[in-house]
Design an enzyme around this catalytic site. Structure first.
Site, PDB file in Angstrom:
ATOM      1  N   GLY A 296       0.804  -1.200   0.000  1.00  0.00           N
ATOM      2  CA  GLY A 296       0.000   0.000   0.000  1.00  0.00           C
ATOM      3  C   GLY A 296       0.844   1.259   0.000  1.00  0.00           C
ATOM      4  O   GLY A 296       0.321   2.367  -0.032  1.00  0.00           O
ATOM      5  N   ASP A 297       2.165   1.099   0.057  1.00  0.00           N
ATOM      6  CA  ASP A 297       3.082   2.226   0.003  1.00  0.00           C
ATOM      7  C   ASP A 297       4.134   1.904  -1.056  1.00  0.00           C
ATOM      8  O   ASP A 297       3.951   0.998  -1.860  1.00  0.00           O
ATOM      9  CB  ASP A 297       3.711   2.458   1.378  1.00  0.00           C
ATOM     10  CG  ASP A 297       4.047   3.928   1.609  1.00  0.00           C
ATOM     11  OD1 ASP A 297       4.788   4.482   0.785  1.00  0.00           O
ATOM     12  OD2 ASP A 297       3.575   4.512   2.601  1.00  0.00           O
ATOM     13  N   ASP A 298       5.242   2.617  -1.069  1.00  0.00           N
ATOM     14  CA  ASP A 298       6.274   2.369  -2.064  1.00  0.00           C
ATOM     15  C   ASP A 298       6.796   0.939  -1.945  1.00  0.00           C
ATOM     16  O   ASP A 298       7.047   0.444  -0.844  1.00  0.00           O
ATOM     17  CB  ASP A 298       7.429   3.350  -1.878  1.00  0.00           C
ATOM     18  CG  ASP A 298       6.982   4.793  -1.977  1.00  0.00           C
ATOM     19  OD1 ASP A 298       6.108   5.073  -2.821  1.00  0.00           O
ATOM     20  OD2 ASP A 298       7.493   5.630  -1.217  1.00  0.00           O
TER      21      ASP A 298
END
Length: 502
Positions: A296-298
């Protein structure tokens, strides 16, 4: 007398060892008890591996693994009283095992084998010349109790905690500092951070300290993390920092692209660096390859400290090679450079990357006043499907020599955003042999370019005027370095050990 026998036994082992791995005769046995130790350890050998305990011989099947270094001695976690039922806490057993095995750091190193089972544990520290090896059916379950994590000082290049005003932070599940030759590997066993309660506490403002990571190794040299599945970290998954000569290989990292809010009734995007994986932070000579990451992030973050603390600490991330990665990150970047990059980032190479349903491919991000630099970035052989943005750097104090080559992107809303700082241009940008297919509803402005300079060659759709075609009708390659990064010359050894029959 006991000390004398221990010394003689140690010398004998050294005389029969070679390159850190035991290579004695086929039927040789070398088992001895360390002074004051409560457990017997055994030498590892391709041909024979016997372990004597008070009740007699126990044999196990041989297993093979690849590692930076092979080990002379090994022990199984269950020999230290651990119970793999998913309920019993094994923190003390892990700590005891590492403490006992650390005695063999100067005698060929040691391996701790984690058998099949579900092993609940809090934080424990690693040691030098040490391998943590998980059976394919072993799952390490991170404790969800705050009391199982020591509270430690913030990193000097950050100066404060990332998530709380107090500045201090919970120690990571697996932690080490000032180590040499550390291997965490498996046959694809699992480390599950069980992070859901931590996410809820963080979003509800209930935590006094920054959340723990799954693995953090500091000020160390010779690190390998390979052939594991990571799930649901409370925060960052893998964080080598101030370290060198690192191999991260063959990982599957599955983090939810959405996380529950405090009520648990809806799913919301977490914008707070919840699940960046893996992170290289002020590290030199790192290789990340053959990984599958959903986040859900990098998917992968490259950092080097925060604002004045990072500037003062002055340790850049450099000589980073990433290749053969598959990433899914609907709301973030495949590879993010920054935003904490105040110590500088240089010589970053990315090859053969597949991005699926991600916001941006390679993103350079920071804030005015953060300082530092990003230079000598080389990206080639990248395939992207369903992208919001292809290239997305924000304003940077110094950014130069950024190279993209041999790339294909499909279903893209905007090919590029390149926004420099007035009077402080992005320089030396090269984009060559890049084909971008737009989505059904692309942005009205396809190329957003300000305060940048460089050239393009063989790029579709036609780039902005600030990046003119170098030689129309001819594809001119970017200036990629011909020399390799030193870590690319490092080869893993074939090592052998035995599982104890259960």
């Amino acid at each position: 007398m006991r000390s004398l026998l221990y010394t003689i036994g140690s010398l004998l082992i050294l005389l029969l060892s070679h390159d850190g791995g035991f290579t004695g005769a086929a039927d040789a046995e070398h088992t001895f008890r360390a002074a004051d130790a409560e457990h017997t350890f055994r030498a590892t050998d391709i041909h024979t591996h016997r372990h004597r305990r008070n009740h007699g011989h126990r044999r196990g099947e041989e297993f093979e693994y690849s590692a930076l270094s092979c080990r002379a001695y090994s022990a199984s976690l269950d020999e230290f009283g651990a119970v793999g039922d998913g309920v019993t806490s094994n923190t003390a057993a892990f700590r005891d095992a590492v403490s006992q095995l650390s005695r063999f750091a100067d005698y060929g190193g040691s391996l701790l084998f984690v058998p099949a089972g579900r092993w609940l544990t809090g934080s424990f520290n690693l040691t030098s010349h040490f391998t943590l090896f998980l059976h394919r059916d072993a799952v390490l379950l991170a404790s969800q109790e705050e009391s199982d994590y020591e509270v430690i000082e913030p990193l000097p290049s950050y100066g404060r905690g990332r998530e709380t005003d107090g500045g201090r932070r919970f120690i990571s599940l697996r932690f080490g500092s000032n180590l040499t030759d550390v291997v965490i590997t498996s046959e694809n066993g699992t480390i599950d951070g069980q992070g859901e309660p931590w996410w809820g506490k963080f979003k509800g403002g209930e935590l006094k300290y920054t959340r723990p990571y799954l693995i953090e190794i500091m000020h160390s040299d010779g690190i390998q993390i390979s052939n594991l599945t990571f799930l649901n970290s409370p925060s960052w998954h893998i964080h080598p920092v101030y370290s060198s000569n690192i191999v991260i290989q063959g990982l599957t990292i599955l983090a939810p692209v959405t996380v529950p809010n405090t009520t648990g009734s809806t799913l919301v995007r977490n914008h707070t660096d919840n699940l960046k994986i893996p992170i290289t932070d002020s590290c030199t000579n790192t290789r990340i390859e053959d990984c599958y990451i959903v986040s859900g992030d990098d998917c992968m973050a490259v950092k080097s400290g925060w604002d004045q603390y990072g500037i003062n600490y002055g340790m850049p991330t450099k000589q980073l090679l990433s290749r053969r990665l598959t990433c899914i990150s609907p709301d973030s970047a495949v590879i993010a450079l920054g935003s904490e990059m105040s110590g500088g980032i240089e010589d970053v190479r990315a090859e053969d990357i597949v991005a699926i349903n991600s916001e941006s491919g390679i993103r350079i991000k920071t804030a005015i006043g953060r300082g530092g630099y990003v230079k000598d970035v080389y990206v080639r052989g990248m395939t992207m499907q369903t992208m919001k943005y292809h290239y997305d750097p924000n304003a940077l104090p110094v950014i130069q020599n950024i190279n993209y080559q041999d790339m294909v992107a499909e279903n893209v809303t905007m090919p590029a955003q390149l926004a420099g700082i007035a009077g402080d241009q992005f320089t030396g940008i090269c984009i060559s042999n890049v084909t971008i297919t737009l989505s059904k509803k692309p942005k009205k402005v396809l190329w957003n370019c300000t305060d940048v300079s460089g050239y393009t060659s063989g790029v579709t759709p036609e780039p902005c005027q600030l990046l003119p075609e170098k030689q129309p009708g001819t594809v001119v390659p970017c200036n990629f370095p011909e020399s390799s990064i030193p870590i690319d010359e490092v080869k893993l050894q074939r090592c052998y050990s035995r599982r104890r029959l259960m």
